[in-house]
Design a protein around this motif. Structure first.
Motif: not given
Length: 463
Positions: A175-203
């Motif tokens: 997703l070319r993280w370094s080029s993204l805005s802070d708002d988009d990074k927040a939305l992606i981070s929210f999605g990554l944390n959903d994986y953590e809630h689902e599977y319990s491990g750190s991404v």
């Protein structure tokens, strides 16, 4: 790729002391010949009175096999633990859901126990942004769009990669993280944390190749208004269970097994070990001749994750009448209080349940109760305003710090493979058998997976 849809939160929820069946009449006494040693070459010892241990013991006892269950805690259930702290309001501090009731053996047990269940609906959800404003239609579409891109990135990696990497690294690179805005990074981070809630491990440590290797879950998710202990009580009824016995050493030879606890020594023909993966990793229990190399490798390489709970009881309801609430924090508050469930819809009382998974879940275990509640209230005040009432009570879990759990449930860490769960499950010299959610290749992380693993181990013994 998710076993449940995005925003449908998971948790092998985990109970303070519940209304458990009395065990005093079920405890096995020492033999008359030797009051300090219990001996029977035809007997089976089950280590652990969680759902997998109770399943194994129940299966064997119902077929006439002599069984003794040894449990370190002064209660049964293991990571199923229904709190009775608040009168008339049982709350599950451990496992909460039957995930997917279609053809699920736990659903059948619930029917047998006449335990009422309530569906939680992933579509019944209200989302909030970092500033507390409610997610509108355009923002919801943006969240879904980023989630789809993450899923596509991980699917492509699983199709093409020849070596493992972390979920985070694969997503951020695609997703070319370094080029993204802070708002988009927040939305992606929210999605990554959903994986953590689902599977319990750190991404940061979750295997991009195998994090979602479990079988699809079919059917609705349901909670127990009366508590999950109804299932473990049903299985435990009439079994010989010795609580307060901390197993220290397990030995075996061609004649049988020896299990030493901090209080006694037990002899038997077989032992079923249902210790959580985290306890095996800690090395608190030693194994006589030693475990096979492939089993030791599986123990070392699989991951034990964390999903902690914080129940907050209020004098009144001030939140929306939906099952779920989600919060998208700023990037610098990654993983903090992103997922909540409206327990008032289950209990009829003004209670919210907040979850914290993986790294932040572990971090909070070192905090005082006051600090955890203050942190949770900071998020709720951001969403609902500074004038919301203070909680009148709370209940908090710290599963990674529990010496008899050392985590909430297992996940596939970088460097592990699904076949390692088969190695973890394999019997040793047809004397030492293994069960528990981490040993079930298709349904790890679930109560039904743990239950089925106990049945599988019992059948190994019976055969």
């Amino acid at each position: 790729m998710h076993r449940r849809r995005f925003l449908q939160n998971a948790g092998l929820g985990l109970p303070s002391l519940a209304a458990l069946t009395s065990l005093s009449a079920c405890k096995a006494g020492p033999t008359e010949a030797n009051p300090s040693v219990s001996s029977d070459s035809e007997r089976v010892i089950v280590v652990g009175a969680g759902i997998s241990g109770l399943a194994a013991a129940r299966h064997l006892a119902d077929r006439g096999q002599g069984v003794v269950v040894l449990e370190a805690r002064n209660r049964i259930g293991g990571r199923i633990w229904t709190s009775g702290k608040w009168a008339g309001m049982p709350l599950d501090l451990g496992a909460s859901w039957i995930h997917g009731i279609d053809s699920n053996p736990i659903a059948a047990l619930a029917a047998k126990a006449r335990a009422r269940t309530v569906v939680t609906n992933p579509d019944s959800s209200t989302g909030y942004l970092a500033d507390g404003s409610e997610v509108d239609g355009a923002q919801a579409k943006a969240i879904d769009r980023w989630q789809s891109k993450m899923e596509d990135a991980l699917s492509s990696y699983q199709d093409d990669a020849d070596k493992d990497a972390s979920v985070r690294s694969v997503v951020e690179r695609a997703l070319r993280w370094s080029s993204l805005s802070d708002d988009d990074k927040a939305l992606i981070s929210f999605g990554l944390n959903d994986y953590e809630h689902e599977y319990s491990g750190s991404v940061d440590r979750m295997s991009a190749l195998y994090f979602d290797s479990g079988a699809d879950i079919k059917g609705k998710d349901v909670l127990f208004p009366g508590g999950y202990h109804q299932i473990t009580d049903l299985l435990a009824s009439g079994l010989s269970i010795r609580t307060g016995h901390v197993v220290k050493h397990i030995d075996w030879d061609s004649s049988g097994v020896t299990v030493a606890t901090d209080k006694d020594t037990f002899l038997a023909g077989h032992v079923v070990v249902t210790l959580p993966l985290g306890v095996l990793q800690r090395g608190a229990v030693t194994f006589g001749p030693g475990l096979p190399a492939n089993k030791r490798t599986a123990i070392d390489k699989l991951g034990m994750g964390v999903l902690n709970k914080c129940y907050l009881r209020f004098p009144k309801v001030f939140w929306p009448d939906t099952d779920w609430m989600t919060h998208v924090p700023d990037v610098d508050k990654y993983g903090q209080w992103e997922q909540w469930i409206n327990i008032s819809r289950v209990t009829g009382r003004p209670v919210l349940l907040g979850f914290n998974a993986a790294d932040f879940g572990r971090t909070t275990e070192g905090w005082s109760d006051t600090r955890i509640v203050d942190s949770a209230m900071g998020t709720l005040r951001t969403i609902f305003g500074s004038d919301i009432p203070a909680p009148v009570g709370y209940q908090i879990t710290r599963w990674a710090s529990d010496p008899y759990a050392c985590g909430s449930y297992s996940y596939n860490k970088i460097g592990s493979t699904p076949s390692m769960r088969d190695s973890l499950a394999a019997a040793v010299e047809d004397r030492v058998h293994f069960a528990g959610e981490a040993t079930h290749r298709d349904s790890y992380q679930t109560v039904h997976g743990a239950y089925l693993s106990g049945i599988r181990a019992a059948k190994e013994v019976a055969d």
